[in-house]
Design an enzyme around this catalytic site. Structure first.
Site, PDB file in Angstrom:
ATOM      1  CE  LYS A 177      -1.518   3.045   2.927  1.00 28.93           C
ATOM      2  NZ  LYS A 177      -1.766   4.260   2.138  1.00 28.93           N
ATOM      3  CD  GLU A 252      13.621   4.356   9.096  1.00 27.40           C
ATOM      4  OE1 GLU A 252      14.265   3.651   9.892  1.00 27.40           O
ATOM      5  OE2 GLU A 252      13.820   5.562   8.975  1.00 27.40           O
ATOM      6  CB  CYS A 286      13.625   9.406   8.230  1.00 33.00           C
ATOM      7  SG  CYS A 286      12.548   8.634   7.115  1.00 33.00           S
ATOM      8  CD  GLU A 388      10.602  12.980  11.554  1.00 30.53           C
ATOM      9  OE1 GLU A 388       9.587  12.336  11.860  1.00 30.53           O
ATOM     10  OE2 GLU A 388      11.534  12.528  10.867  1.00 30.53           O
TER      11      GLU A 388
HETATM   12  C1  UN1 Z   1      14.334   8.629   4.307  1.00 28.90           C
HETATM   13  O1  UN1 Z   1      14.675   9.726   4.678  1.00 28.90           O
HETATM   14  O2  UN1 Z   1      13.218   8.190   4.606  1.00 28.90           O
HETATM   15  O3  UN1 Z   1      20.034   8.239   3.358  1.00 28.90           O
HETATM   16  C2  UN1 Z   1      15.194   7.761   3.478  1.00 28.90           C
HETATM   17  C3  UN1 Z   1      19.246   8.938   2.738  1.00 28.90           C
HETATM   18  C4  UN1 Z   1      18.468   8.331   1.594  1.00 28.90           C
HETATM   19  C5  UN1 Z   1      17.270   7.612   2.122  1.00 28.90           C
HETATM   20  C6  UN1 Z   1      16.435   8.443   3.036  1.00 28.90           C
HETATM   21  N1  UN1 Z   1      19.321   7.406   0.880  1.00 28.90           N
HETATM   22  O4  UN1 Z   1      19.061  10.120   3.008  1.00 28.90           O
END
Ligand code: UN1
Length: 497
Positions: A177, A252, A286, A388
């Site tokens: 999804k 994650e 993230c 965040e």
């Molecule tokens: C994310 O921010 O969800 O290391 C992934 C990084 C990318 C992946 C980010 N290769 O910033």
């Protein structure tokens, strides 16, 4: 206005309408007049169909030799590379990040596909000598069944590839999804899988909302494992949904990543890194560098240079190659970012150094554009330091020593990524040891992980599992330890001398 298309779900190797008979629109966040397409507004009925199909397909797919599964994955990788330009264009149109970055996103899916294709001829287990004579022992990876995947909009093809490719090479089948903001990129990915010969039913795509599709997916008893990337709030729900009957889940979630800039750092390089780490993908990673912890001896120089660079960033439609930062992904994300800008200014009492609001006027009025924003004098008790933001906001906090910087760096509920800028190898190694995060960089920002090392974080960022690298195989397979006794008699481990 260009024609737009209605996209279907992919179940049992066919493109089908949702049983709900309803669709939703996907619009370009840089120009909300532009409809990218309409997608199926699915419900639990569609999810149940997809899971039943994936469960049936698993019976055959698990028996296809892994190197043969991998050959299909290899072909998918080649095809992604061939179609990279088109896939990147579509991704920029549906979620806003600039073309260079969307082609990086597609590249990450290519890299992951090649990497997992290689695993088809590895997936090493162990053999080890038995304590008993005429006895052999080894461990092998076995698949688990149907894997459910709930993927985010910020890396719309890379993150699905992190989940789908290891799941497939291990012999599992998939129901995915995608985020409601980025169904097209996953559609494009799955379409390529179909065209490159992945058997029907092995990967199934169901679009729709978290509540109507994600929720029944995570609760379904025939789902052996869920892999989720998204907010900590939803991650907790996934975890609870799986806990009752011990189904596996990989989570994650959030990050509040820091760059430490030491007094001996190459300041120019640190500024370059902070700019890219904070405003790449409009800060919607993230791994974004949302806390800059800077030594008091260089803070003035660092701040002046970074603010000058941030003010000069060209914000706009990511399809324009001169643009350096795109819009927020949607209205509600933009509102969240604006709320944090307001908290920084008015509640936290941080010092606004640049930006601080929405971009308006010509070129901006049809999109969700926010200013690259930097706050100074930020302290660990402030909301903008703790939470965040997932947008174009970063903060600068002063420190007086490496020890203090590490303490400030670790002062967060999250633990995804951290970094240090220093010329001193001793400081680099001490920070490497003491910053409690899943990813760490020296003289580079907190973003930019490659696919062949584990990706994930400590504390509230994750639940101990990792994506990418061989760690992904650990999540998408279960170990089976096998003992073969060819002595022709009963032998008792731990008891026979
Ligand atoms: C994310 O921010 O969800 O290391 C992934 C990084 C990318 C992946 C980010 N290769 O910033």
């Amino acid at each position: 206005m260009p024609e737009y298309k209605e996209y279907k779900n992919y179940i049992a190797g066919g493109w089908v309408n949702s049983r709900s008979g309803q669709t939703f629109e996907n619009r370009n966040p840089a120009n909300t007049d532009e409809v990218i397409g309409t997608f199926q507004k699915s419900t639990s009925d569609d999810i149940n169909d997809a899971i039943a199909v994936a469960k049936e397909a698993y019976k055959k797919w698990r028996l296809v030799p892994a190197p043969k599964r991998a050959e299909i994955i290899y072909r998918i990788a080649i095809r992604l590379a061939k179609d990279k330009e088109r896939l990147s264009q579509d991704m920029t149109r549906e979620m806003g990040k600039i073309l260079k970055e969307t082609s990086g996103d597609v590249q990450e899916a290519i890299d992951m596909s090649f990497y997992m294709a290689g695993e088809g001829r590895r997936m090493f287990g162990q053999t080890t000598p038995s304590e008993l004579p005429n006895k052999f022992m080894m461990s092998i990876r076995q698949p688990m069944g149907v894997c459910g995947m709930i993927t985010p909009w910020n890396f719309p093809m890379a993150i699905p590839s992190w989940k789908i490719m290891p799941a497939l090479v291990c012999g599992n089948t998939v129901v995915i999804k995608p985020a409601t903001d980025t169904p097209l990129s996953v559609y494009n990915f799955v379409k390529i899988m179909e065209e490159e010969g992945l058997p029907g039913g092995v990967v199934n795509l169901v679009t729709g909302s978290g509540r109507e599709v994600g929720d029944p997916l995570m609760h379904h008893k025939d789902i052996s494992a869920i892999s989720f990337t998204g907010s900590t709030e939803v991650g907790r729900k996934v975890s609870e949904a799986c806990a009752a009957d011990f189904r596996h889940c990989h989570l994650e979630m959030g990050g509040k990543n820091c760059i430490l800039v030491m007094d001996d750092a190459n300041v120019e390089l640190a500024v370059e890194g902070a700019l890219w780490g904070a405003f790449g993908t409009t800060g919607q990673r993230c791994t974004a560098s949302s806390r800059l912890i800077v030594h008091k001896k260089v803070i003035k120089e660092f701040t002046e240079k970074l603010v000058a660079r941030a003010k000069a960033l060209k914000v706009g439609n990511g399809l324009d190659e001169s643009v350096e930062m795109g819009p927020a992904v949607n209205e509600s994300q933009m509102q969240t970012v604006l709320k944090y800008m307001d908290i920084g200014k008015n509640k936290d009492g941080a010092k606004l150094l640049c930006g601080g609001g929405r971009l308006t006027g010509s070129g901006y009025d049809k999109g969700y554009f926010t200013m690259p924003t930097i706050f100074g004098d930020v302290t660990p008790n402030m909301t903008i330091f703790r939470e965040e933001i997932f947008g174009s906001v970063t903060s600068i906090t002063e420190c007086g020593s490496l020890e203090e910087a590490i303490e400030i760096g670790n002062n967060t509920p999250y633990g995804l990524s951290s970094s240090i800028y220093t010329q001193d190898v001793n400081k680099a190694f001490a920070a490497m040891r003491d910053l409690y995060t899943g990813i760490f960089y020296v003289n580079a920002p907190t973003i930019g992980a490659e696919v062949h090392l584990p990706f994930g974080g400590t504390k509230e960022t994750g639940n101990g599992h990792r994506e990418a690298g061989t760690a992904a195989l650990d999540f998408f397979s279960e170990w089976k330890s096998i003992y073969i006794d060819f002595s022709g008699k009963i032998q008792k481990a731990q008891i026979d001398a």
